[in-house]
Scaffold this motif. Structure first.
Motif, short mmCIF file in Angstrom:
data_model
loop_
_atom_site.label_atom_id
_atom_site.label_comp_id
_atom_site.label_asym_id
_atom_site.label_seq_id
_atom_site.Cartn_x
_atom_site.Cartn_y
_atom_site.Cartn_z
N PRO A 149 11.25 -2.67 -4.83
CA PRO A 149 10.05 -3.14 -5.28
C PRO A 149 9.39 -1.44 -5.81
CG PRO A 149 9.87 -3.37 -2.82
CD PRO A 149 11.25 -3.02 -3.45
N TYR A 166 3.31 -2.32 -4.82
CA TYR A 166 2.87 -1.76 -3.31
C TYR A 166 1.41 -1.81 -3.50
CZ TYR A 166 6.90 -1.42 -0.17
OH TYR A 166 7.83 -1.97 0.92
N VAL A 193 2.20 5.14 2.42
CA VAL A 193 3.86 5.11 2.67
C VAL A 193 4.36 4.99 1.07
CG1 VAL A 193 5.71 3.61 3.48
CG2 VAL A 193 3.86 4.33 5.05
N HIS A 225 7.05 7.52 -0.63
CA HIS A 225 8.36 7.22 -1.21
C HIS A 225 8.53 7.96 -2.59
CE1 HIS A 225 11.88 4.46 -2.39
NE2 HIS A 225 12.19 5.04 -1.41
N ALA A 263 8.67 11.56 -2.99
CA ALA A 263 9.85 11.97 -1.85
C ALA A 263 9.12 13.25 -1.19
CB ALA A 263 10.91 12.54 -2.81
N ASP A 264 7.94 12.76 -0.45
CA ASP A 264 7.27 13.89 0.24
C ASP A 264 6.66 13.29 1.61
OD1 ASP A 264 5.08 15.38 1.25
OD2 ASP A 264 4.50 16.17 -0.75
N GLN A 284 3.65 9.88 5.14
CA GLN A 284 4.05 9.22 6.64
C GLN A 284 3.15 10.11 7.78
OE1 GLN A 284 8.18 8.73 6.82
NE2 GLN A 284 8.59 8.06 4.52
N ILE A 299 0.51 8.26 10.30
CA ILE A 299 0.47 8.43 11.64
C ILE A 299 -0.64 8.74 12.42
CG2 ILE A 299 1.61 9.68 13.76
CD1 ILE A 299 4.18 9.30 12.20
N PRO A 301 15.73 -5.55 -1.64
CA PRO A 301 14.83 -5.16 -1.15
C PRO A 301 13.35 -5.79 -1.98
CG PRO A 301 16.28 -3.58 -1.44
CD PRO A 301 16.82 -4.65 -2.16
N PHE A 360 10.45 -7.69 -0.36
CA PHE A 360 9.15 -7.50 -0.40
C PHE A 360 8.28 -8.78 -0.90
CE2 PHE A 360 6.19 -6.49 -3.90
CZ PHE A 360 5.13 -5.53 -2.87
N VAL A 391 3.49 -5.79 7.53
CA VAL A 391 3.48 -4.36 7.13
C VAL A 391 4.51 -3.55 7.53
CG1 VAL A 391 1.82 -2.50 6.96
CG2 VAL A 391 1.05 -4.93 6.54
N LEU A 395 7.59 -4.13 5.60
CA LEU A 395 7.25 -3.35 4.16
C LEU A 395 7.40 -1.87 4.30
CD1 LEU A 395 3.91 -5.14 2.81
CD2 LEU A 395 6.25 -5.64 2.20
N PHE A 396 7.08 -1.04 5.34
CA PHE A 396 7.09 0.35 5.64
C PHE A 396 8.88 0.61 5.70
CE2 PHE A 396 3.06 0.95 8.05
CZ PHE A 396 2.26 1.05 6.98
N ILE A 400 11.12 -1.07 3.91
CA ILE A 400 11.55 -0.91 2.70
C ILE A 400 11.51 0.29 1.77
CG2 ILE A 400 11.59 -2.17 0.37
CD1 ILE A 400 10.49 -4.77 1.97
N LYS A 401 10.26 0.97 2.42
CA LYS A 401 10.03 2.24 1.57
C LYS A 401 10.63 3.38 2.35
CE LYS A 401 8.09 1.43 -2.56
NZ LYS A 401 8.59 1.54 -3.65
N ALA A 402 11.70 3.22 3.14
CA ALA A 402 12.43 4.34 3.84
C ALA A 402 11.35 4.78 5.00
CB ALA A 402 13.06 5.34 2.98
N ALA A 403 10.50 4.35 5.33
CA ALA A 403 9.57 5.01 6.43
C ALA A 403 9.68 4.48 7.77
CB ALA A 403 8.21 4.91 5.90
N VAL A 412 7.42 5.43 10.83
CA VAL A 412 6.19 4.59 10.89
C VAL A 412 6.07 3.19 11.13
CG1 VAL A 412 4.01 4.66 9.40
CG2 VAL A 412 5.55 6.50 8.95
N LEU A 469 15.24 8.77 -5.41
CA LEU A 469 14.12 8.66 -4.46
C LEU A 469 14.61 7.95 -2.99
CD1 LEU A 469 11.20 7.26 -6.56
CD2 LEU A 469 11.51 9.55 -5.89
N GLY A 470 13.88 8.05 -2.21
CA GLY A 470 14.32 7.65 -0.90
C GLY A 470 15.02 8.34 -0.05
N VAL A 510 13.34 11.24 1.53
CA VAL A 510 12.11 11.77 1.72
C VAL A 510 12.58 13.19 2.65
CG1 VAL A 510 10.04 11.95 3.06
CG2 VAL A 510 10.77 10.12 1.52
#
Lengths: 100, 226
Positions: A2, A7, A47, A51, A54-55, A59, A63, B9, B13, B47, B50-51, B53-56, B59, B131-132, B134
């Motif tokens: 997505p 988002y 978030v 993404h 790429a930073d 995130q 927190i 994904p 989503f 949620v 969803l985090f 999915i965005k590689a977090a 978190v 991307l992805g 981080v």
């Protein structure tokens, strides 16, 4: 995968719903829940951008937002409990001693 | 079917996002605060997905632990402690309800127009750089890290938590410590504010400062009822 735009749309929707709840609901506990909902919408944004760029900053900031939300919920609920003991109500529009 | 599996994904989503929006809508609409709290819990869990999915992942784990595990339990405790019953015919909304819906729609339209301009549709970004990753970007920006060789050798694994931990304890050490101080202050504040009144037999054994506090509360009560 997505896109960031999707988002952002989702987060805007959650934020708007939370905002409506904060303004419109009478029950103070639900108002506090809606504030948490708005903070969560902001977290989704952070978030998504983390993404996209790429930073990791986004995130880390998320927190911190969660930390602040936890503290805010604890103090806010304590205030609501105390208010209920003093006034026997949790309705927003019945607490207007200061005529705000 | 191939298109569906390759875009899993996006499918997740869509489904989870719909559930999140519906649940958050029900948070606002439910009459009983316990139901609101349970739908809020559902929203938080969605949620968290969803985090992921965005590689977090870290978190997302924090979201489940702190929000779903901590804050929601706090909310449910307070709802049940207060045990405030809404009468069926009682109004659920303030007099500002219509204005509130208007403000919510206005904010949504504002965000909608900003996002719609296309600046955040990131297909072109995906073509330029992958991307992805981080964590790899972070590690690449911090070449002085002595453990980097070890990390590189395991670069295939996803170690989002490690990268976030690294950032928290190096670049963001001061905010991190301030956050811990903030939590301490919030905890003390919540305890002081939320202390209950003493019962008659407790008053005999209680120290003087607590008695004083109870008297202040009584005075406040009298003033408010006057």
């Amino acid at each position: 995968m997505p896109s960031t735009a999707q988002y952002l749309m989702l987060s805007a929707t959650l934020f708007a719903i939370g905002l409506v709840g904060v303004i419109a609901r009478r029950n103070m506990i639900v108002v506090l829940m809606c504030i948490e909902l708005m903070l969560n919408a902001v977290n989704i944004n952070l978030v998504a951008f983390s993404h996209r760029l790429a930073d990791l900053q986004g995130q880390v900031f998320t927190i911190f937002v969660i930390t602040v939300a936890a503290g805010e919920a604890a103090v806010g609920l304590a205030i609501i409990i105390q208010l209920y003991r003093l006034r026997s109500t949790v309705n927003v529009d019945e607490v207007k001693t200061l005529h705000g | 079917m191939d298109g569906l599996t390759s875009n899993a994904p996006l499918l997740v989503f869509m489904v989870i996002g719909t559930i999140a929006v519906a649940a958050s809508f029900l948070v606002v609409m439910m009459r009983n605060p316990v139901h609101s709290a349970l739908f809020l819990l559902l929203t938080f869990l969605c949620v968290a997905v969803l985090f992921v999915i965005k590689a977090a992942e870290f978190v997302a784990a924090v979201q489940v632990l702190v929000y779903a595990g901590g804050i929601m339990v706090l909310f449910l405790f307070v709802v049940m402690l207060i045990n405030y019953r809404h009468l069926p015919e009682e109004r659920m909304t303030t007099s500002l309800a219509i204005g509130g819906v208007g403000v919510g729609l206005a904010i949504f339209l504002l965000f909608f127009t900003i996002v719609r301009t296309g600046a955040y549709h990131d297909e072109h970004l995906n073509a330029e750089k992958k991307l992805g990753t981080v964590k790899e970007t972070y590690l690449a920006e911090h070449p002085t890290d002595p453990n980097k060789l070890v990390r590189r050798s395991r670069a295939k694994e996803n170690r989002n938590a490690e990268a976030v931990g690294m950032a928290l304890y190096t670049d963001y050490l001061v905010p991190f410590e301030v956050a811990s101080l903030f939590l301490l202050v919030a905890m003390i504040g919540a305890i002081v504010i939320g202390k209950r009144e003493l019962s008659a037999d407790e008053e005999e054994t209680a120290p003087a400062y607590m008695i004083e506090r109870v008297e202040t509360e009584k005075e406040v009560k009298e003033l408010l009822s006057a």
